[in-house]
Design a protein around this motif. Sequence first.
Motif, PDB file in Angstrom:
ATOM      1  N   LYS A 123      30.781  83.438  80.212  1.00 49.18           N
ATOM      2  CA  LYS A 123      30.163  84.548  79.469  1.00 49.18           C
ATOM      3  C   LYS A 123      31.173  85.708  79.422  1.00 49.18           C
ATOM      4  CE  LYS A 123      27.409  87.167  81.862  1.00 49.18           C
ATOM      5  NZ  LYS A 123      26.195  87.772  82.405  1.00 49.18           N
ATOM      6  N   GLY A 124      32.180  85.535  78.554  1.00 54.39           N
ATOM      7  CA  GLY A 124      33.323  86.446  78.553  1.00 54.39           C
ATOM      8  C   GLY A 124      32.993  87.882  78.227  1.00 54.39           C
ATOM      9  N   HIS A 125      31.862  88.136  77.561  1.00 51.75           N
ATOM     10  CA  HIS A 125      31.484  89.516  77.261  1.00 51.75           C
ATOM     11  C   HIS A 125      31.137  90.290  78.534  1.00 51.75           C
ATOM     12  CE1 HIS A 125      27.799  87.078  77.116  1.00 51.75           C
ATOM     13  NE2 HIS A 125      27.175  88.149  77.582  1.00 51.75           N
ATOM     14  N   GLY A 126      30.941  89.572  79.646  1.00 50.01           N
ATOM     15  CA  GLY A 126      30.710  90.229  80.934  1.00 50.01           C
ATOM     16  C   GLY A 126      32.004  90.656  81.605  1.00 50.01           C
ATOM     17  N   MET A 131      43.879  85.756  80.166  1.00 47.85           N
ATOM     18  CA  MET A 131      44.605  85.212  81.312  1.00 47.85           C
ATOM     19  C   MET A 131      46.099  85.535  81.270  1.00 47.85           C
ATOM     20  SD  MET A 131      44.580  81.170  80.231  1.00 47.85           S
ATOM     21  CE  MET A 131      45.447  80.590  81.678  1.00 47.85           C
ATOM     22  N   LYS A 132      46.626  85.828  80.098  1.00 47.94           N
ATOM     23  CA  LYS A 132      48.050  86.136  79.990  1.00 47.94           C
ATOM     24  C   LYS A 132      48.349  87.598  80.319  1.00 47.94           C
ATOM     25  CE  LYS A 132      49.160  82.529  76.615  1.00 47.94           C
ATOM     26  NZ  LYS A 132      49.734  82.225  75.278  1.00 47.94           N
ATOM     27  N   MET A 161      41.169  82.343  83.096  1.00 44.52           N
ATOM     28  CA  MET A 161      40.990  81.739  81.778  1.00 44.52           C
ATOM     29  C   MET A 161      40.567  82.786  80.762  1.00 44.52           C
ATOM     30  SD  MET A 161      41.365  79.006  80.127  1.00 44.52           S
ATOM     31  CE  MET A 161      41.222  78.869  78.351  1.00 44.52           C
ATOM     32  N   SER A 162      41.159  82.749  79.585  1.00 45.80           N
ATOM     33  CA  SER A 162      40.734  83.604  78.477  1.00 45.80           C
ATOM     34  C   SER A 162      39.427  83.044  77.920  1.00 45.80           C
ATOM     35  CB  SER A 162      41.801  83.630  77.381  1.00 45.80           C
ATOM     36  OG  SER A 162      43.037  84.081  77.888  1.00 45.80           O
ATOM     37  N   LEU A 193      32.478  75.909  80.685  1.00 42.82           N
ATOM     38  CA  LEU A 193      32.274  74.772  81.577  1.00 42.82           C
ATOM     39  C   LEU A 193      33.252  73.649  81.236  1.00 42.82           C
ATOM     40  CD1 LEU A 193      30.831  73.398  83.886  1.00 42.82           C
ATOM     41  CD2 LEU A 193      29.019  72.718  82.283  1.00 42.82           C
ATOM     42  N   SER A 194      33.557  73.473  79.962  1.00 41.49           N
ATOM     43  CA  SER A 194      34.549  72.456  79.579  1.00 41.49           C
ATOM     44  C   SER A 194      35.904  72.776  80.197  1.00 41.49           C
ATOM     45  CB  SER A 194      34.680  72.390  78.054  1.00 41.49           C
ATOM     46  OG  SER A 194      33.483  71.962  77.450  1.00 41.49           O
ATOM     47  N   VAL A 195      36.288  74.049  80.154  1.00 38.23           N
ATOM     48  CA  VAL A 195      37.561  74.465  80.744  1.00 38.23           C
ATOM     49  C   VAL A 195      37.547  74.248  82.255  1.00 38.23           C
ATOM     50  CG1 VAL A 195      39.083  76.427  81.167  1.00 38.23           C
ATOM     51  CG2 VAL A 195      38.037  76.138  78.931  1.00 38.23           C
TER      52      VAL A 195
END
Length: 273
Positions: free
Chosen positions: A66-69, A104-105, A112-113, A121-123
């Motif tokens: 949930k990258g918006h967090g 991540m960079k 992870m980006s 979850l796939s990542v």
Amino acid sequence: MDTLNLKKIAQNVRINIIKMLAEAKSGHPGGSLSMVDILTVLYFEKMNIDIKNPKWENRDRLVLSKGHGAPGLYSVLAERGFFKKEELLKLRKCGAMLQGHPDMKGTPGVDMSTGSLGQGLSVANGMAMAGKLDGKDYRVYAIAGDGEIQEGQIWEAAMSSAHYKLDHLTLFIDHNGLQIDGSNDEIMGVNPIPEKFRAFGWNVIEINGHDFEQIEAAIAMAQTIKGRPTVIVAETIKGKGVSFMENQVGWHGKAPSLEQRDQAVAELESGEK
């Protein structure tokens, strides 16, 4: 670390979130605040990491699906010492380290980006599978939103996690019941979450996502499970710690004004709401 110290760290993390979002005038407070206690236990108590060597190959990994967090993750990373806290007040500014979703960079401590919901979850599966193939003993953690598990890719990944017996993978579901357009039940019901993951072959643990002892115990239990991945379904409160944000869907993606910032910080510093 005792619970009192963890609570103090989580308090500081929440204050940082409010301040950085008010400064940025944009961002996502609700879901950032709801997962703070989980992130605090992971980064200050459970994860095997090295702040001086963020890319250490044997470190434990975390994927914030949930990258918006991101404000929640950034605040914890700053408290942990991955970068200076001054960076928090540059959130979402052009050329700054901390953008609206994890990179991540560009950000020490980000593994992870993320941002496109459903992919985390796939990542995490890939990281966990690579660890097995390389004979590493690091653990992989992922945090998904409950609205996010409406995405079909989550369930394809969940099948893979169980099929490949990724027992060093732990997924947290931040189950606060709300998403951007309303409640999960109104938009697309996701319950019963525990039963669905059990049917997919996962070990399931249900906890109060704001109880530090329960969070610690669940992570410790997950580390003992062999042959299956573990999902920790954490019941949380969106906007946790700020009275006018708690359980209010309108605070999914809205930054506080300066006046609201001051009220929220005062509440958090007093421990009252």
